[in-house]
Design a protein around this motif. Structure first.
Motif, PDB file in Angstrom:
ATOM      1  N   ASN A 189       0.695  -1.431  -0.163  1.00  0.00           N
ATOM      2  CA  ASN A 189      -0.037  -0.018   0.139  1.00  0.00           C
ATOM      3  C   ASN A 189       0.615   1.376  -0.011  1.00  0.00           C
ATOM      4  OD1 ASN A 189      -2.444  -1.330   0.116  1.00  0.00           O
ATOM      5  ND2 ASN A 189      -2.216  -1.711   2.354  1.00  0.00           N
ATOM      6  N   PHE A 190       0.648   2.162  -0.995  1.00  0.00           N
ATOM      7  CA  PHE A 190       1.421   3.458  -1.010  1.00  0.00           C
ATOM      8  C   PHE A 190       0.130   4.581  -0.903  1.00  0.00           C
ATOM      9  CE2 PHE A 190       3.775   0.251  -3.688  1.00  0.00           C
ATOM     10  CZ  PHE A 190       5.130   0.671  -2.884  1.00  0.00           C
ATOM     11  N   GLU A 191       0.827   5.762  -0.320  1.00  0.00           N
ATOM     12  CA  GLU A 191      -0.298   6.885  -0.409  1.00  0.00           C
ATOM     13  C   GLU A 191       0.311   7.753  -1.254  1.00  0.00           C
ATOM     14  OE1 GLU A 191       0.432   9.072   3.538  1.00  0.00           O
ATOM     15  OE2 GLU A 191      -0.162   7.298   4.706  1.00  0.00           O
ATOM     16  N   ASN A 192       1.319   7.732  -2.012  1.00  0.00           N
ATOM     17  CA  ASN A 192       1.636   8.842  -2.893  1.00  0.00           C
ATOM     18  C   ASN A 192       1.814   8.209  -4.401  1.00  0.00           C
ATOM     19  OD1 ASN A 192       2.172  11.244  -1.212  1.00  0.00           O
ATOM     20  ND2 ASN A 192       3.503   9.732  -0.197  1.00  0.00           N
ATOM     21  N   ILE A 193       2.006   7.001  -4.618  1.00  0.00           N
ATOM     22  CA  ILE A 193       2.154   6.508  -5.961  1.00  0.00           C
ATOM     23  C   ILE A 193       0.985   5.494  -6.064  1.00  0.00           C
ATOM     24  CG2 ILE A 193       4.347   6.933  -5.958  1.00  0.00           C
ATOM     25  CD1 ILE A 193       5.122   4.142  -5.694  1.00  0.00           C
ATOM     26  N   LEU A 194       0.709   4.995  -7.325  1.00  0.00           N
ATOM     27  CA  LEU A 194       0.012   3.566  -7.577  1.00  0.00           C
ATOM     28  C   LEU A 194       1.202   2.681  -8.365  1.00  0.00           C
ATOM     29  CD1 LEU A 194      -3.000   5.341  -9.500  1.00  0.00           C
ATOM     30  CD2 LEU A 194      -2.823   4.536  -6.959  1.00  0.00           C
ATOM     31  N   PHE A 195       1.018   1.304  -8.080  1.00  0.00           N
ATOM     32  CA  PHE A 195       1.718   0.311  -8.620  1.00  0.00           C
ATOM     33  C   PHE A 195       1.120  -1.031  -8.689  1.00  0.00           C
ATOM     34  CE2 PHE A 195       5.421  -3.080  -7.363  1.00  0.00           C
ATOM     35  CZ  PHE A 195       5.807  -2.986  -8.596  1.00  0.00           C
ATOM     36  N   GLU A 196       0.865  -1.171  -9.878  1.00  0.00           N
ATOM     37  CA  GLU A 196       0.392  -2.598 -10.527  1.00  0.00           C
ATOM     38  C   GLU A 196       1.306  -3.123 -11.553  1.00  0.00           C
ATOM     39  OE1 GLU A 196      -3.383  -1.784 -11.968  1.00  0.00           O
ATOM     40  OE2 GLU A 196      -2.739   0.019 -12.832  1.00  0.00           O
ATOM     41  N   THR A 221       7.405  10.432  -1.236  1.00  0.00           N
ATOM     42  CA  THR A 221       7.345  10.120  -2.465  1.00  0.00           C
ATOM     43  C   THR A 221       8.303   9.336  -3.144  1.00  0.00           C
ATOM     44  OG1 THR A 221       5.592  11.717  -2.889  1.00  0.00           O
ATOM     45  CG2 THR A 221       6.358  10.574  -4.878  1.00  0.00           C
ATOM     46  N   ILE A 222       9.598   9.952  -2.855  1.00  0.00           N
ATOM     47  CA  ILE A 222      10.833   9.468  -3.294  1.00  0.00           C
ATOM     48  C   ILE A 222      11.053   7.832  -2.626  1.00  0.00           C
ATOM     49  CG2 ILE A 222      13.465   9.666  -3.238  1.00  0.00           C
ATOM     50  CD1 ILE A 222      12.807  12.612  -3.899  1.00  0.00           C
ATOM     51  N   GLU A 223      10.588   8.018  -1.033  1.00  0.00           N
ATOM     52  CA  GLU A 223      10.776   6.385  -0.477  1.00  0.00           C
ATOM     53  C   GLU A 223       9.764   5.610  -1.264  1.00  0.00           C
ATOM     54  OE1 GLU A 223      12.738   5.716   1.648  1.00  0.00           O
ATOM     55  OE2 GLU A 223      13.857   7.666   2.630  1.00  0.00           O
ATOM     56  N   GLU A 224       8.653   6.091  -1.351  1.00  0.00           N
ATOM     57  CA  GLU A 224       7.766   5.081  -2.129  1.00  0.00           C
ATOM     58  C   GLU A 224       8.232   4.506  -3.399  1.00  0.00           C
ATOM     59  OE1 GLU A 224       3.713   6.359  -1.752  1.00  0.00           O
ATOM     60  OE2 GLU A 224       3.716   6.578   0.335  1.00  0.00           O
ATOM     61  N   LEU A 225       8.622   5.462  -4.237  1.00  0.00           N
ATOM     62  CA  LEU A 225       9.020   4.965  -5.476  1.00  0.00           C
ATOM     63  C   LEU A 225      10.330   4.132  -5.472  1.00  0.00           C
ATOM     64  CD1 LEU A 225       8.809   8.569  -7.466  1.00  0.00           C
ATOM     65  CD2 LEU A 225       7.518   6.516  -8.107  1.00  0.00           C
TER      66      LEU A 225
END
Length: 260
Positions: free
Chosen positions: A2-9, A32-36
């Motif tokens: 689960n991410f707050e700032n990006i979508l990943f599929e 956002t950089i961390e999530e990416l």
């Protein structure tokens, strides 16, 4: 995940990574950089994912820059750390990613957004896209690789002009500059990226990963790119993909690469 700032599929062997902060025009902040970083590392380990399509949510922006409110009060030391950590955690990760990364620029790609797109292996753009490095208008310089990658892509003179004027160029000019490979209508942007990804995936992903390393080596100080190419070429002969590719060619059939 689960991410707050990006979508990943993932779908049909393509990993879709989308910066998802439309109210902030998808501006990059530390979270956002961390999530990416997490998404790319996950995609690295996911054997089903062969190609990444990187884009921004909404119709206005790919990434409209860094989140200025986050670093406006930084000291020199903090500013240096911001650039160093950002390059290490995201921009260099993307540039050296072992799977092809296609940046699909759907709108504004400014500052850190253009730097992110330039870190990808190549770029396609909507005809509504606008690109630029406006950092000097804020009293700072590009800090996520922009001063290095832009000249590599468009040449020193054009890069100097873009950086010094802090201006934007449109998609057609970006195409003329060879900053992007293709320009298309907004509704055709992701389908075009998927079409290109499909062509890529017909080939040996092991060989493509080696080719990425060899091409990147040409831009690394102190590295002999020709030697990296020779090593990669030689190593290819020990892969199952090479055996399958050559066998398919000699037997006049389509190759079914095992990816090993």
């Amino acid at each position: 995940m689960n991410f707050e700032n990006i979508l990943f599929e993932e779908n049909n062997n393509i990993g879709y990574i989308t910066i998802n902060r439309p109210k902030k025009l998808n501006a990059l902040n530390k979270a956002t950089i961390e999530e990416l970083n997490e998404a790319f590392e996950s995609a690295r380990e996911d054997h089903d994912i062969k190609v990444i399509i990187l884009s921004g949510s909404g119709e206005k922006a790919f990434v409209a820059g860094a989140d200025i409110s986050e670093f406006a009060e930084f000291s020199q030391k903090e500013g240096r750390r911001l650039a160093a950590e950002g390059q290490e955690k995201l921009f260099d990760v993307v540039a050296n990613f072992p799977k092809p990364v296609i940046a699909a620029i759907n709108g504004f790609a400014l500052g850190g957004g253009l730097e992110l797109a330039m870190a990808a292996h190549f770029r396609i753009a909507s005809n509504k896209a606008k690109m630029g490095l406006p950092e000097v208008s804020l009293g700072v310089i590009p800090g996520y690789g922009g001063t290095q990658r832009l000249p590599q892509l468009v040449g020193k003179g054009r890069a100097m002009e873009m950086i010094m004027t802090a201006g934007m160029i449109d998609a057609q000019q970006a195409l003329d500059y060879q900053l992007v490979n293709h320009v298309t209508a907004p509704e055709d942007l992701i389908p075009l990226a998927e079409k290109i990804a499909g062509k890529i995936m017909n080939n040996s992903m092991v060989a493509i990963s080696a080719a990425i390393r060899a091409v990147n080596a040409n831009y690394e100080v102190g590295v002999n790119g020709f030697e990296v190419e020779i090593d990669g070429f030689g190593s290819s002969f020990g892969t199952e993909d090479f055996k399958e590719g050559t066998s398919a060619f000699l037997n006049k059939r389509k190759a079914d690469f095992p990816g090993k």
